[in-house]
Design a protein around this motif. Structure first.
Motif, PDB file in Angstrom:
ATOM      1  N   GLN A  42       6.673  -0.558  18.138  1.00 51.00           N
ATOM      2  CA  GLN A  42       5.739  -1.217  17.207  1.00 51.00           C
ATOM      3  C   GLN A  42       3.754  -0.146  17.065  1.00 51.00           C
ATOM      4  OE1 GLN A  42       5.195  -5.129  17.992  1.00 51.00           O
ATOM      5  NE2 GLN A  42       7.946  -5.492  16.845  1.00 51.00           N
TER       6      GLN A  42
ATOM      7  N   GLN B  99       5.250   2.734  15.788  1.00 53.23           N
ATOM      8  CA  GLN B  99       4.848   2.796  14.276  1.00 53.23           C
ATOM      9  C   GLN B  99       3.183   2.135  13.717  1.00 53.23           C
ATOM     10  OE1 GLN B  99       7.438   0.145  13.196  1.00 53.23           O
ATOM     11  NE2 GLN B  99       9.072   0.535  13.552  1.00 53.23           N
ATOM     12  N   TYR B 100       2.513   1.434  14.256  1.00 49.23           N
ATOM     13  CA  TYR B 100       0.916   1.202  13.909  1.00 49.23           C
ATOM     14  C   TYR B 100       0.164   2.589  13.413  1.00 49.23           C
ATOM     15  CZ  TYR B 100      -2.978  -0.711  13.696  1.00 49.23           C
ATOM     16  OH  TYR B 100      -4.639  -0.868  13.257  1.00 49.23           O
TER      17      TYR B 100
ATOM     18  N   ASP C 112       1.592   5.396  13.297  1.00 47.78           N
ATOM     19  CA  ASP C 112       1.767   5.890  12.319  1.00 47.78           C
ATOM     20  C   ASP C 112       1.241   5.921  11.109  1.00 47.78           C
ATOM     21  OD1 ASP C 112       3.758   8.943  11.586  1.00 47.78           O
ATOM     22  OD2 ASP C 112       5.047   6.618  10.925  1.00 47.78           O
ATOM     23  N   GLN C 113       1.072   5.018  10.532  1.00 50.71           N
ATOM     24  CA  GLN C 113       0.820   3.668   9.703  1.00 50.71           C
ATOM     25  C   GLN C 113      -1.199   4.547   9.848  1.00 50.71           C
ATOM     26  OE1 GLN C 113       2.028  -0.014   9.978  1.00 50.71           O
ATOM     27  NE2 GLN C 113       3.422   0.017   9.334  1.00 50.71           N
TER      28      GLN C 113
ATOM     29  N   ARG D 167      -0.776   8.042   8.772  1.00 57.84           N
ATOM     30  CA  ARG D 167      -0.562   8.467   7.430  1.00 57.84           C
ATOM     31  C   ARG D 167      -1.845   7.785   6.572  1.00 57.84           C
ATOM     32  NH1 ARG D 167       3.851   9.705   6.278  1.00 57.84           N
ATOM     33  NH2 ARG D 167       5.674   9.750   7.936  1.00 57.84           N
ATOM     34  N   LYS D 168      -2.620   7.117   6.929  1.00 54.37           N
ATOM     35  CA  LYS D 168      -3.886   6.162   6.662  1.00 54.37           C
ATOM     36  C   LYS D 168      -4.254   7.389   6.271  1.00 54.37           C
ATOM     37  CE  LYS D 168      -5.625   3.487   3.504  1.00 54.37           C
ATOM     38  NZ  LYS D 168      -5.620   3.278   2.274  1.00 54.37           N
TER      39      LYS D 168
ATOM     40  N   TYR E 172       7.360  11.369  -1.216  1.00 55.55           N
ATOM     41  CA  TYR E 172       6.856  10.674  -1.315  1.00 55.55           C
ATOM     42  C   TYR E 172       5.213  10.710  -2.500  1.00 55.55           C
ATOM     43  CZ  TYR E 172       2.138   8.079  -0.005  1.00 55.55           C
ATOM     44  OH  TYR E 172       1.219   7.599  -0.027  1.00 55.55           O
TER      45      TYR E 172
ATOM     46  N   THR F  32       2.422   2.293  -0.461  1.00 60.16           N
ATOM     47  CA  THR F  32       1.953   2.524   1.509  1.00 60.16           C
ATOM     48  C   THR F  32       2.689   3.367   1.711  1.00 60.16           C
ATOM     49  OG1 THR F  32       2.769   0.716   1.773  1.00 60.16           O
ATOM     50  CG2 THR F  32       0.864   0.832   0.948  1.00 60.16           C
ATOM     51  N   ALA F  33       2.552   3.799   3.359  1.00 61.60           N
ATOM     52  CA  ALA F  33       3.513   4.813   4.409  1.00 61.60           C
ATOM     53  C   ALA F  33       4.918   4.848   4.896  1.00 61.60           C
ATOM     54  CB  ALA F  33       2.586   5.327   5.563  1.00 61.60           C
ATOM     55  N   ASN F  34       4.969   2.475   4.723  1.00 61.11           N
ATOM     56  CA  ASN F  34       5.593   1.396   5.116  1.00 61.11           C
ATOM     57  C   ASN F  34       7.074   2.362   4.610  1.00 61.11           C
ATOM     58  OD1 ASN F  34       4.332   0.350   7.104  1.00 61.11           O
ATOM     59  ND2 ASN F  34       3.384  -1.226   5.116  1.00 61.11           N
ATOM     60  N   LYS F  35       6.948   2.384   3.669  1.00 61.16           N
ATOM     61  CA  LYS F  35       8.557   2.598   2.981  1.00 61.16           C
ATOM     62  C   LYS F  35       8.880   4.326   3.136  1.00 61.16           C
ATOM     63  CE  LYS F  35       7.708   0.564  -1.663  1.00 61.16           C
ATOM     64  NZ  LYS F  35       7.245  -0.192  -3.414  1.00 61.16           N
TER      65      LYS F  35
END
Length: 606
Positions: A136, A139-140, A142-143, A146-147, A567, A602-605
């Motif tokens: 997690q 992933q956070y 990475d988000q 990406r942001k 994307y 969003t990058a979560n997709k």
């Protein structure tokens, strides 16, 4: 040895103070050796006091019995056996005690093992939870990355836009200065030219005034000479023509020869003109192609000279499946397959072809299916665009007639595909169209008024509601092409991934290598991301993967590059939808049957 010590016997109660049991039995003694006075004393004590007193009493009878038993055993001949038996009993009790001790120790060891197992299980759960937390956290992160990357891109885009705006303003200022400079130069040149012309005119006028007499004399001489030359020419021509007419009229053979020569000359000119028109029409119908036709499978002499290899491949090509390489909704595929089978059997049996309208959003496979339909049925196909008719003006009617005349000369039958047909087949009652376009529409209606065994008409439009009613009356089948759903998008992505990535990588193309990752799972992710995109946009996405490989340093296509391109394509699609006006958005909604999703993604997709 409990029997020896008297444990199994009922212990007699010791006598209280106040008398002892004697052999004569005192007058107040009871069977247990207690006196009446003792009973009365005991009755006066409480129960707790009696228990405390009984704890300190001593029964001497047990020792007496044990001594008697020992003496009896000593006199008995089985004394040794009894002693051995008692030893064995004691050893047995000791063994049982040791066994219980070992069982207790084994139970303790088992408890320790169970505790270790529980500790190990707790440790394993802790590691799993730590792993989840790390995932997690990754992933956070990475988000966040990406942001940050998106923010950097937006910042760079804003900086680039500012730089571009500044450059445009600088260019505009320079252009304005250059324009002012040029205008000033032109103005100065014009002033100088006027001044020079004025100076020249003044000088010429002064010279003319000085040479006025000489000029008048020259004019008189030229006029006299011209008059003399004209009179002599008239006299000479009259003399020649008169002599020739007199000679011709006096000799009838010459008159007949001249008349025959003129007649033959006129007949030759007329015959050559007619033959040239017939030959040109034949060449245009058999060898060439009409102006409105942009692409055709029929033999065209110029196209064959330009691309002989493509023409040979077309000759060797065999009829293929009408839906090969076309990914559509299963129900739509079933209906189109029925149309393809019916068209093929119509050509074989020389029946009447049916006209088809294919409508829907752009890029959904209408033109591709029209070509596949012609190839499957064994017909020739020709593609024309409705937007080419209006610019032709008055020549549009002639061009439409040439297209239909040319289509009737096909021996295999012709499938005429009109793309963007609503460009010139609009409603005559409500739409404002020019007279030339109205005439072209009338010519088209005239040539399609009846079913024809020579050609099949296929129209394609994004807005079929703009068709004239007479056009709708000539349609036999109306097929709606919708945007691909989730399954169709995944099939398209797999198709173009194989075409643009796997095949070039397997063929060993230069600077084209593919990293190892789950292609199927990646295509499933991208199918969810490409919501609302057409088949053409997805095919362009496949081309962008190749561009990503060619732009990389090592020529290696990774999963991240594939997803990043997807994307970016999804973002561009949303931006295009955001640029639509209210009317265009309403038309798009009526065509697709759904509202385009919002621009934010969003990058979560991913």
């Amino acid at each position: 040895m409990s029997w020896l010590l008297g444990r199994n016997r009922q212990q007699p109660q010791p006598e209280q103070s106040g008398g002892f049991a004697d052999g004569g039995g005192g007058g107040g003694a009871d069977p247990e050796g207690r006196t009446a006075a003792g009973k009365s004393g005991d009755a006066e004590l409480s129960r707790a006091e009696r228990k405390a007193m009984e704890a300190y009493r001593f029964d001497s009878s047990a020792l007496e019995r044990a001594a008697d038993a020992a003496k009896t055993l000593e006199r008995s001949k089985h004394a040794r056996e009894a002693l051995e038996l008692s030893k064995m009993q004691e050893a047995t009790r000791q063994t049982e005690y040791n066994t219980k001790v070992k069982e207790y120790e084994a139970h303790i060891e088992q408890a320790k093992v169970e505790q270790k197992r529980i500790d190990h299980e707790e440790r394993r759960k802790t590691l799993i939870e730590e792993t989840k937390q790390q995932q997690q956290r990754a992933q956070y992160q990475d988000q966040l990355s990406r942001k940050r990357y998106e923010d950097q891109l937006q910042q760079q885009q804003r900086v680039q836009e500012d730089n571009l705006r500044k450059q445009e303003e600088s260019v505009q200022r320079q252009e304005a200065m250059r324009r002012q400079t040029i205008e000033h130069e032109i103005e100065m040149k014009e002033k100088n030219r006027l001044k020079l012309l004025e100076h020249e005119l003044r000088a010429k006028a002064r010279v003319d005034r000085e040479n006025r007499d000489i000029n008048l004399e020259k004019i008189r001489l030229k006029a006299q000479e011209h008059r003399t030359t004209v009179l002599e020419g008239i006299k000479t021509a009259g003399t020649v023509i008169g002599a020739g007419a007199e000679a011709m009229l006096t000799d009838w053979d010459k008159v007949l020869t001249a008349a025959g020569g003129l007649s033959l000359l006129a007949l030759g000119v007329y015959t050559a003109k007619g033959a040239t028109g017939v030959v040109s029409r034949y060449v245009e119908a058999r060898i060439g192609k009409p102006t409105l036709v942009g692409e055709t499978s029929r033999f065209a002499f110029l196209d064959a000279l330009k691309n002989p290899l493509n023409y040979l491949k077309r000759l060797r090509a065999k009829p293929a499946d009408a839906l090969q390489g076309v990914v559509l909704n299963p129900k739509l595929e079933e209906r189109l397959r029925d149309i393809a089978i019916a068209t093929k059997n119509t050509r074989i049996n020389r029946g009447m072809y049916r006209n088809v309208l294919m409508h829907g959003p752009p890029g959904t496979g209408k033109t591709m299916f029209a070509k596949k339909l012609a190839e499957h049925s064994g017909m020739d196909f020709a593609i024309m665009t409705g937007g080419d008719v209006a610019p032709m003006g008055k020549e549009g009617v002639t061009a439409i007639h040439k297209v239909f005349d040319w289509s009737h000369t096909s021996r295999r039958g012709l499938l005429l595909f009109v793309d963007e047909a609503d460009a010139f087949l609009r409603k005559r009652s409500s739409e404002k169209i020019s007279e030339d376009l109205r005439s072209a529409l009338n010519a088209f209606l005239y040539r399609t008024s009846e079913q024809n065994p020579k050609f099949m008409l296929v129209l394609a439009s994004n807005t079929p509601e703009q068709f004239d009613y007479a056009i709708n009356d000539r349609l036999d089948e109306m097929v709606e092409f919708t945007l691909p759903g989730l399954e169709e998008r995944e099939r398209l992505l797999r198709l173009y991934f194989d075409k643009y990535v796997l095949q070039p990588a397997a063929a060993g193309a230069k600077r084209f290598k593919l990293d190892t990752f789950d292609y199927g799972q990646t295509c499933s992710k991208m199918a969810a991301l490409c919501d609302g995109m057409s088949g053409r946009e997805i095919s362009k996405l496949g081309v962008s993967w190749q561009a990503a490989v060619y732009a990389s340093e090592d020529g290696l296509l990774t999963e991240k590059m594939v997803l990043d391109r997807c994307y970016s394509a999804a973002q561009q699609h949303k931006q295009k939808m955001a640029w639509l006006s209210d009317q265009e958005r309403a038309d798009h909604k009526s065509i697709t049957g759904a509202v385009s999703p919002p621009l934010t993604l969003t990058a979560n997709k991913l």
